[in-house]
Scaffold this motif. Structure first.
Motif, PDB file in Angstrom:
ATOM      1  N   ASP A 362       0.861  -1.191   0.000  1.00  0.00           N
ATOM      2  CA  ASP A 362       0.000   0.000   0.000  1.00  0.00           C
ATOM      3  C   ASP A 362       0.893   1.235   0.000  1.00  0.00           C
ATOM      4  N   ILE A 368       0.391  -5.967   1.002  1.00  0.00           N
ATOM      5  CA  ILE A 368      -1.055  -6.154   0.855  1.00  0.00           C
ATOM      6  C   ILE A 368      -1.379  -7.638   0.973  1.00  0.00           C
ATOM      7  N   LYS A 371      -8.106 -11.194   2.704  1.00  0.00           N
ATOM      8  CA  LYS A 371      -8.756 -11.207   4.021  1.00  0.00           C
ATOM      9  C   LYS A 371      -8.368 -12.415   4.867  1.00  0.00           C
ATOM     10  N   ALA A 389      -0.817  -4.767   5.394  1.00  0.00           N
ATOM     11  CA  ALA A 389      -2.032  -3.946   5.294  1.00  0.00           C
ATOM     12  C   ALA A 389      -3.214  -4.914   5.385  1.00  0.00           C
ATOM     13  N   VAL A 390      -3.696  -5.104   6.619  1.00  0.00           N
ATOM     14  CA  VAL A 390      -4.748  -6.102   6.856  1.00  0.00           C
ATOM     15  C   VAL A 390      -6.113  -5.405   6.860  1.00  0.00           C
ATOM     16  N   VAL A 391      -7.061  -6.028   6.171  1.00  0.00           N
ATOM     17  CA  VAL A 391      -8.417  -5.467   6.136  1.00  0.00           C
ATOM     18  C   VAL A 391      -9.350  -6.471   6.812  1.00  0.00           C
ATOM     19  N   ASP A 392     -10.226  -5.960   7.673  1.00  0.00           N
ATOM     20  CA  ASP A 392     -11.147  -6.837   8.399  1.00  0.00           C
ATOM     21  C   ASP A 392     -12.135  -7.487   7.424  1.00  0.00           C
ATOM     22  N   ASP A 396     -14.647  -4.654   6.470  1.00  0.00           N
ATOM     23  CA  ASP A 396     -13.857  -4.057   5.383  1.00  0.00           C
ATOM     24  C   ASP A 396     -13.001  -2.878   5.839  1.00  0.00           C
ATOM     25  N   ASN A 397     -12.900  -2.649   7.150  1.00  0.00           N
ATOM     26  CA  ASN A 397     -12.075  -1.549   7.668  1.00  0.00           C
ATOM     27  C   ASN A 397     -10.616  -1.988   7.762  1.00  0.00           C
ATOM     28  N   PRO A 398      -9.668  -1.061   7.511  1.00  0.00           N
ATOM     29  CA  PRO A 398      -8.259  -1.440   7.713  1.00  0.00           C
ATOM     30  C   PRO A 398      -7.989  -1.677   9.194  1.00  0.00           C
ATOM     31  N   CYS A 399      -7.183  -2.684   9.501  1.00  0.00           N
ATOM     32  CA  CYS A 399      -6.883  -2.981  10.909  1.00  0.00           C
ATOM     33  C   CYS A 399      -5.734  -2.092  11.386  1.00  0.00           C
TER      34      CYS A 399
END
Ligand SMILES: Cc1cc2nc3c(=O)[nH]c(=O)nc-3n(C[C@H](O)[C@H](O)[C@H](O)COP(=O)(O)OP(=O)(O)OC[C@H]3O[C@@H](n4cnc5c(N)ncnc54)[C@H](O)[C@@H]3O)c2cc1C
Length: 508
Positions: A362, A368, A371, A389-392, A396-399
């Motif tokens: 990112d 990147i 999920k 860059a982890v996304v829940d 869908d929110n970035p952690c």
């Protein structure tokens, strides 16, 4: 058991100090006298927690003995062994190894290796207490070798990764150790390399400031503060003394605020040992680019923290940026401050090793992942923690890059590696934050805890009560019984004796 015992402290706070008085129509009070009268109940809660922890452990053991998974198959002579290599021994890496050990138990067909520059997990939430001379440095670090039982630990620095040939290159970094392993091959590779300070291209500041990320950073800061006091004590000129006793912290997030609070307590606490110096000589300045500190907490708690720190003598320069630095001078967007000490906590970036990898990143440089924490396009490559860059998967929110998330990501990652080894589907990562806690110095803290089943609402605590909660919760989370006892002893000693001013490293 100890973890459950430590959780007795927040339970005591919420139930005995707040809920029960409210239920009987009284307002909760947390003056020092009230707290003293609540003390026997606190002991009761801790004992209750210990007993509950013991029962849970016994029940757990019984359940896994009678109903646990089938023992893994014995090695079948020719079956190829799979090798999982974890890079990084911080929260994400160590927890991933621990969870993999549990997931794979004694499976002889899989081996796990963990490579890290340091041989211990650093418990960063307590780092400010090391810089502020409240805790012994080694007490907040848990040795990886004693925590991990079937993982091969390799102390070394990762210098490169060849994703095509599935190889990792290491620089052992140990003088005279010519036979050290310098190359590892893997079937599954986990990036858990964390983050480094990001100086946003301000090269002079990078050259002159202290980082605040590692144990050695905290040790250096503590020794430097003592050095400044020693020099100031011999300095008869008041003007020349000022920069020696001015300590600037850049960044008003958790790390910066906790450090400024700890340094302020430390600097003012050791004045008694320096008869030529007075409290008017000491300046602790926190510089922050936004209009309030602790943006991670609600505005009321952020303002409370600032007010309490100001009452203890910390100065705030809000809406202000650091633009440059020279020897003995820190340049701000609205002027200059003569200061010999500058600590940078104002920005972080993912580990620079990620730059050399031909993987998608990112804009911060974080790897990147999808999920399920897998790196897309590279089977068997995974990433988590501050370098990813982890996304829940649910929201869908970035952690956020916090230990709280890194630990939960590690548990999901271990399950997913096992699923992929067994040819089962992997699952997405989801975790709802439990809240945030921050110590602002002098037995004062702020806590914002998410209410289970009402995630959009939070319980807020401040002052001495929140400080007790901070200590209870983090003591519970500190890995290792021995470390918990050492930290408890340090805290007890601190109650009765002045701060230690012994210099442990020579900064000249
Ligand atoms: C002062 C401070 C206070 C904090 N307080 C909190 C808090 O209260 N709560 C919270 O949730 N989070 C807190 N955090 C954030 C938390 O520490 C990080 O989010 C967490 O450490 C991320 O875990 P990680 O495993 O991704 O990275 P790290 O824990 O940083 O681990 C990275 C590991 O990789 C190793 N490594 C790096 N490069 C190499 C290399 N080239 N070769 C080999 N090994 C390498 C490092 O030695 C380290 O062991 C705090 C951070 C700081 C700095």
């Amino acid at each position: 058991m100890l973890t459950a015992g430590a959780y007795g402290v927040p339970l005591w706070a919420v139930i005995s100090v707040i809920a029960l008085p409210l239920a009987s129509g009284q307002m909760p009070e947390w003056s020092a006298e009230q707290m003293r009268s609540h003390f026997p109940v606190l002991v009761g809660w801790v004992l209750f927690g210990l007993a509950l922890g013991l029962c849970t452990q016994l029940l757990n053991d019984a359940v896994s003995h009678f109903f646990g998974p089938e023992p893994p198959p014995q090695a079948q002579g020719l079956a190829p062994k799979k090798h999982i290599v974890i890079l990084g021994g911080g929260f994400a890496g160590m927890k991933a190894a621990e969870c993999l050990e549990q997931e794979l138990q004694k499976d002889p067909l899989v081996s796990i290796s963990l490579v890290s520059e340091t041989n211990a997990l650093l418990f960063t939430p307590m780092l400010a207490e090391v810089a502020g001379s409240s805790l012994e440095p080694s007490h907040i670090s848990t040795p990886l070798r004693t925590t991990l039982h079937r993982t091969q630990f390799i102390r070394g620095r990762v210098t490169g990764v060849n994703l095509e040939n599935k190889k990792v290159w290491l620089d052992a970094g140990i003088a005279g150790a010519e036979n050290c392993q310098s190359e590892l091959t893997y079937d599954h590779l986990v990036f858990a390399l964390g983050a480094v300070s990001n100086y946003l291209g301000l090269s002079n500041i990078q050259r002159l400031a202290f980082d605040f990320k590692s144990l050695i950073d905290a040790i250096r800061i503590r020794n430097h503060v003592i050095e400044m006091f020693e020099r100031a004590d011999r300095e008869p000129d008041v003007q020349a003394r000022k920069p020696l006793l001015t300590f600037i912290v850049a960044g008003g997030g958790f790390a910066g605020v906790e450090l400024a609070g700890a340094l302020n307590d430390f600097a003012r606490g050791i004045l008694a040992d320096y008869p030529n110096l007075g409290s008017e000589d000491v300046r602790v300045v926190l510089v922050h680019s936004r209009d309030r500190i602790l943006p991670e907490l609600s505005e009321s708690l952020g303002r409370y923290a600032q007010k309490r720190m100001e009452m203890r003598g910390v100065e705030f320069r809000l809406h202000t940026r650091l633009t440059d630095a020279r020897e003995g001078v820190v340049v701000l967007s609205d002027g200059e401050i003569p200061a010999e000490t500058l600590v940078w906590t104002a920005g972080t970036a993912p580990n620079p090793l990620t730059k050399s990898l031909s993987l998608k990143k990112d804009k911060r440089g974080a790897l990147i992942v999808d999920k399920t924490l897998a790196v897309p396009g590279h089977t068997g490559v995974w990433a988590l923690g501050d370098c990813a860059a982890v996304v829940d998967a649910k929201t869908d929110n970035p952690c956020p890059p916090t230990a709280q998330f890194a630990l939960r990501e590690a548990a999901t990652l271990a399950k997913n590696i096992r699923a992929s080894l067994e040819g089962r589907p992997t699952r997405g990562f989801h975790f709802d934050s439990l809240g945030a806690l921050c110590v602002v110095g002098h037995q004062t803290a702020c806590a914002e805890l998410t209410i289970p089943f009402a995630r959009d609402r939070a319980m807020r605590f401040s002052g001495l009560l929140a400080w007790f909660m901070w200590r209870g919760i983090y003591l519970g989370k500190l890995p290792g019984l021995e470390r918990k006892i050492r930290v408890l002893v340090d805290w007890a000693v601190e109650l009765f004796f002045p701060k230690d001013i012994v210099q442990t490293i020579d900064l000249r």
